[in-house]
Design a protein around this motif. Structure first.
Motif, PDB file in Angstrom:
ATOM      1  N   LEU A   1       0.796  -1.022  -0.113  1.00 19.20           N
ATOM      2  CA  LEU A   1      -0.010  -0.039  -0.038  1.00 19.20           C
ATOM      3  C   LEU A   1       0.613   1.485  -0.156  1.00 19.20           C
TER       4      LEU A   1
ATOM      5  N   TRP B   1      -8.073   0.165  -5.614  1.00 18.02           N
ATOM      6  CA  TRP B   1      -6.944  -0.071  -5.886  1.00 18.02           C
ATOM      7  C   TRP B   1      -6.412  -1.482  -6.638  1.00 18.02           C
TER       8      TRP B   1
ATOM      9  N   PHE C   1      -8.072  -2.402   2.229  1.00 16.05           N
ATOM     10  CA  PHE C   1      -7.204  -1.400   2.183  1.00 16.05           C
ATOM     11  C   PHE C   1      -7.388  -0.119   2.850  1.00 16.05           C
TER      12      PHE C   1
END
Lengths: 398, 583
Positions: free
Chosen positions: B331, B364, B377
């Motif tokens: 991330l 994402w 996330f």
């Protein structure tokens, strides 16, 4: 009696002026006009009663001086000059001409650092290098143990330079006194300050001091004291001892004036090699049965209650003047300044003051003089002691 | 009859014994000797020369005494001839007191007095030296005692937390090791406080410390004699329960959660926090560090599922925790690698069916690994702080996009989600202002959405932060309204424009009367507070009709329009339903 207000000799001059006009500006103008007889005054001393210590009074003096004239002075408990005294008014003494110089230094916020103040005030001595020098000091008269001022000044001046001067007064109200310092461009009115005036001259300078007191009764040991507060004499509360010895009733403490009327004629005398150091008792404190003197009364000292006769006390002024003149090594005096204890004036009364003035005029014929009634006198010629009370001090210039 | 000189010795003695340091005593002695003996010059000399002098310069006196101090006559400039007297004092001798007087030499009594003064000074200096040595010794002892005390305190501090008085991790592991060695099961509760950071940030560190002290007290109160608590650091606590199986530990964990859920009175106000707890149990032979680590992993899972959950450790959780760690690392790089993209879900005016604005939704896609659901996330990003950077990127990217669209669809508005971390970031308002200026987007075209739980966890701070944003002119919306616990009094004071009613209220395809009653109440409440309503999760035509009938202003959901790729957004605004009645 010939009352001289000014002299002029060998290119030097000395003048005095005295005004009792109620308007401060007018009084300043009158006194300054009479005193400043030359065009080149080196220094102008201004002594005035509280109330006359105004900018207008000092402006009137400033208008009459030169660009580099030094103006110094202070508030008083009365003024004197040329055989006259005043309670409210202005006295101005000025001198100038060749072979004379004056430098000054003002020490401020002195109350808790009197020794340092003395050191600072004396620092101006380095700026005059004439063959004859003296350090004149004008200090706040309400600052505690003024012996410390002298110790500080002596540590700088050394034994070869006489110390002289007086502490400012406020008509014995012990509330607030003022010191003046400046010149033609402006004069500061200060409190809690010490003005040092280094005097340099090609001709001799004389300093005289006298008091006219004698011991009475038995000696007592100061068994407990702190600064000017005497708590015990011979182990007994000092206030009780004083009231008993003077035959006073406790009620005298209710009226401060009555207390001073009773105690000023009987100061404490501290045993010294060449006589006694006089301590004026100006108050009593019922809370701890102590008596309060204007200057330090050291623990362990031997003390007497002092007394005097009207003649002896008044005669001290003349003695002081003669001593000062004697130090001029045969030269005639140009003029003199007088620092006379305010408690003396109160003790002498009007008749005594007149006799005192006569004494000065007799001792210093043809010499103009001016001065003020002080809250303590500076005078050191011999030895190292230089803070005095209940004395009259004379500075004479040849 | 006493001579005057003996009177003065008492005075001298009192004065010289006053000072506490040598130099001051010498100065007083020299000054008083000169005063008492009426001498113009006084000095104190040692083998090294003149130490102190009054009346003349030191150099002058030294040069006038080439052979050291001795009685006689001295000539000094400006003073003439002076009679010198000296008094040596001390056994070595320590020094000489000298006076020099103009006129008369000292009389025998005066010389005797000078000698006595010298001896007095010697005594005073001796006493000062003794006192100084004693003072040094005392100071040294005091210093040593203080050092010992500090050492003891530091040792204690390493094993006990100074704030709470609880054992630290070091001591906790020792105790845990000892308990495990005794045999029998030992359970470890790993406790993490929820919303502690918000308290610390809004009320200050002192309030935070105060809160931790109270938390420790409540945890202690929940434990029996076989329990021991510890503070591991930050807002993490641990408890060990000796002789306790996992089953026995669970009720204790819930008791702790309940205890910590009650309000704390901190800095004059009620503060609400909570806790998530992970439990792991071990027996003899278990490594204490590993056991604590297991409880930590379980707590992590509790936090993720929670807050306010108790989770028992399972071995697979390690794998999940590892995966989370990996995900966290990726991330971090995702922003740099430009792996995020935005979808836009239109907001539909219920009355007309027209799209009036879009909500930007971040997605994402990991190359080679595929799509990561936001629910996986975003909490992670919130936890590790990346949300601030992601949020900034979203606002900028969506802002530029919306500004381009508004060239042809001028009335289009943009909704952007804002996290709690962003809201409390002091730079946030400035960032928003700058970003909108960069994009050329008027503030009135933008609505920032904040979840109800973010706003209500610390309403006072929220009100303050929202005020700044409101001053910019942006719109503000309460997102997911109804999922948290809203204080109506705070709701009234929050400077918001829009309530987004959470999808859970219309989770049924055909809303029941009860569902509708609740939604009607919310809509009426919003109307009273003069707020727009947006209902989320409209997935069926029945829901659409019901919501329109209830008077909801706007709707979002698959039935109305799915989240769109940016290239498809203009078309959604161009459809037959997109004709705004006033547009």
């Amino acid at each position: 009696m010939n009352r001289v207000v000014s002299t002029r000799r060998d290119g030097r001059w000395f003048g005095t002026g005295h005004s009792t006009l109620t308007d401060p500006g007018a009084a300043g103008a009158e006194a300054a006009t009479t005193a400043i007889t030359g065009t080149d005054p080196v220094v102008v001393f201004v002594f005035c009663s509280v109330g006359h210590h105004t900018a207008a009074m000092l402006d009137a003096v400033r208008e009459r001086v030169a660009a580099d004239t030094v103006i110094v002075g202070c508030s008083t408990s009365g003024q004197l000059s040329a055989g006259a005294t005043s309670k409210d008014g202005v006295v101005v003494a000025a001198w100038g001409g060749t072979g004379l110089a004056v430098r000054t230094h003002v020490s401020r916020d002195i109350a808790n650092r009197l020794r340092d103040a003395g050191v600072e005030a004396a620092s101006c001595l380095g700026a005059v290098d004439h063959p004859h020098r003296a350090l004149l000091m004008l200090g706040d008269g309400l600052t505690g143990n003024q012996d410390e001022i002298v110790r500080g000044a002596f540590s700088v001046a050394g034994a070869a330079v006489p110390l002289v001067g007086g502490c400012a007064g406020d008509q014995l109200t012990f509330t607030r006194t003022y010191q003046f310092h400046g010149g033609r461009d402006g004069v500061e009115i200060l409190s809690d300050a010490l003005v040092g005036v280094a005097i340099g001259s090609d001709a001799p300078i004389g300093v005289g001091i006298a008091h006219g007191w004698r011991k009475t009764g038995s000696a007592m040991i100061v068994t407990r004291s702190q600064g000017g507060r005497v708590q015990e004499l011979d182990g007994e509360p000092a206030l009780d001892v004083l009231l008993r010895l003077l035959g006073l009733d406790e009620s005298v403490l209710d009226d401060p004036d009555a207390f001073r009327q009773a105690t000023f004629p009987h100061p404490l005398g501290l045993s010294r090699r060449s006589g006694e150091d006089i301590r004026v008792i100006h108050d009593g404190d019922r809370s701890d049965r102590s008596v309060i003197c204007l200057a330090d009364v050291p623990e362990g000292a031997l003390a007497w209650i002092m007394e005097t006769g009207p003649g002896e006390l008044a005669a001290a002024a003349g003695q002081s003047g003669r001593q000062a003149l004697d130090m001029l090594a045969g030269s005639p005096a140009l003029g003199s300044l007088i620092f006379d204890c305010s408690a003396r004036r109160l003790t002498l009364g009007d008749d005594g003051v007149e006799r005192e003035n006569d004494g000065l005029l007799t001792a210093m014929p043809d010499v103009p003089f001016a001065g003020f009634y002080t809250n303590g006198e500076f005078a050191r010629v011999r030895g190292a002691l230089g803070m005095h009370h209940f004395t009259v001090v004379t500075l004479a210039l040849a | 009859m006493n001579h005057w000189s003996t009177h003065q010795l008492t005075e001298f003695f009192a004065a010289v014994c006053g000072p506490r340091d040598e130099q001051a005593a010498i100065t007083v002695a020299v000054e008083r000797a000169a005063e008492v003996l009426e001498a113009e010059v006084a000095a104190m000399l040692t083998g090294d020369g003149v130490q102190m002098v009054r009346g003349v310069d030191r150099d002058l006196l030294e040069s006038a005494l080439p052979d050291g101090p001795s009685p006689g006559v001295l000539a000094l400039p400006g003073l003439g001839e002076l009679h010198v007297s000296v008094a040596r004092f001390g056994s070595e001798p320590r020094g000489t007191l000298l006076v020099a007087r103009v006129g008369e030499p000292l009389a025998p009594e005066e010389r005797q007095l000078l000698q006595a003064m010298g001896q007095t000074l010697d005594l005073a200096l001796h006493n000062i030296a003794l006192l100084a040595a004693e003072r040094r010794l005392r100071e040294e002892r005091e210093r040593e005692a203080a050092e010992r005390l500090a050492l003891v305190a530091s040792l204690r501090e390493a094993r006990h937390d100074s704030l709470t008085g609880l054992p630290t991790r070091v001591l906790f592991l020792e105790i845990l090791g000892a308990k495990l060695d005794e045999g029998g099961p030992v359970s470890v509760l790993f406790i993490d406080l929820d919303r502690f950071k918000a308290v610390n940030d809004s009320l200050g560190h002192r309030a935070g410390d105060d809160l931790l002290g109270h938390v420790a007290g409540r945890i202690r109160d929940c434990l029996g004699p076989a329990g021991a608590g510890a503070r591991l650091g930050g807002d993490e606590f641990a408890v060990l329960l000796g002789g306790s199986t996992t089953e026995n530990a669970v009720p204790v964990a819930w008791r702790i959660i309940e205890a910590l859920r009650r309000p704390f009175r901190i800095a004059g106000r009620d503060v609400f926090i909570g806790a998530s707890i992970g439990i792991a149990t071990g027996t003899a032979g278990t490594d204490p560090g590993e056991l604590l680590g297991n409880a930590d992993v379980a707590m992590y899972k509790a936090k993720k599922d929670g807050p306010g959950k108790v989770i028992l450790f399972e071995p697979w959780m390690h794998a999940e925790a590892l995966a989370q760690l990996t995900l966290g690392g990726e991330l971090r790089r995702a922003l740099e690698l430009d792996e995020f993209r935005l979808l836009y879900q239109p907001l539909i005016r219920m009355e007309t069916g027209a799209a009036t604005g879009v909500e930007a939704l971040v997605r994402w896609s990991r190359p080679g690994r595929g799509y990561v659901p936001p629910a996986d996330f975003l909490p992670l990003a919130e936890e590790n702080g990346l949300i601030t950077d992601i949020g900034r990127w979203v606002l900028r990217a969506a802002g530029h996009q919306a500004a381009r669209w508004r060239r042809t669809i001028p009335e289009m508005t943009l909704n952007v989600n804002v996290s709690g971390r962003q809201l409390t970031d002091p730079r946030f308002t400035g960032d928003v202002e700058k970003t909108l200026a960069e994009c050329g987007l008027p503030a009135a075209a933008v609505t920032l959405e904040l979840t109800e739980s973010v706003l209500m966890s610390d309403p006072r701070t929220a009100i303050a932060c929202l005020g700044d944003l409101r001053d910019l002119g942006v719109g503000l919306a309460v997102d997911d309204f109804g999922t948290g616990y809203s204080s109506l009094s705070y709701l009234q004071r929050l400077p918001v424009d829009e309530l987004k009613i959470d999808r859970t209220f219309i989770s049924r395809a055909e809303p029941t009367a009860a569902d509708l009653a609740v939604i009607r109440t919310v809509v009426e409440l919003a109307r009273t507070l003069k707020l727009r309503t947006v209902v989320e999760g409209v997935e069926t035509e029945q829901q659409h009709r019901a919501m329109r009938a209830l008077g909801c202003d706007y709707g979002q959901g698959y039935h109305l329009c799915r989240p769109l790729e940016p290239e498809n957004v203009p078309a959604a605004f161009a459809g037959p339903l997109a004709i705004h009645p006033g547009g």
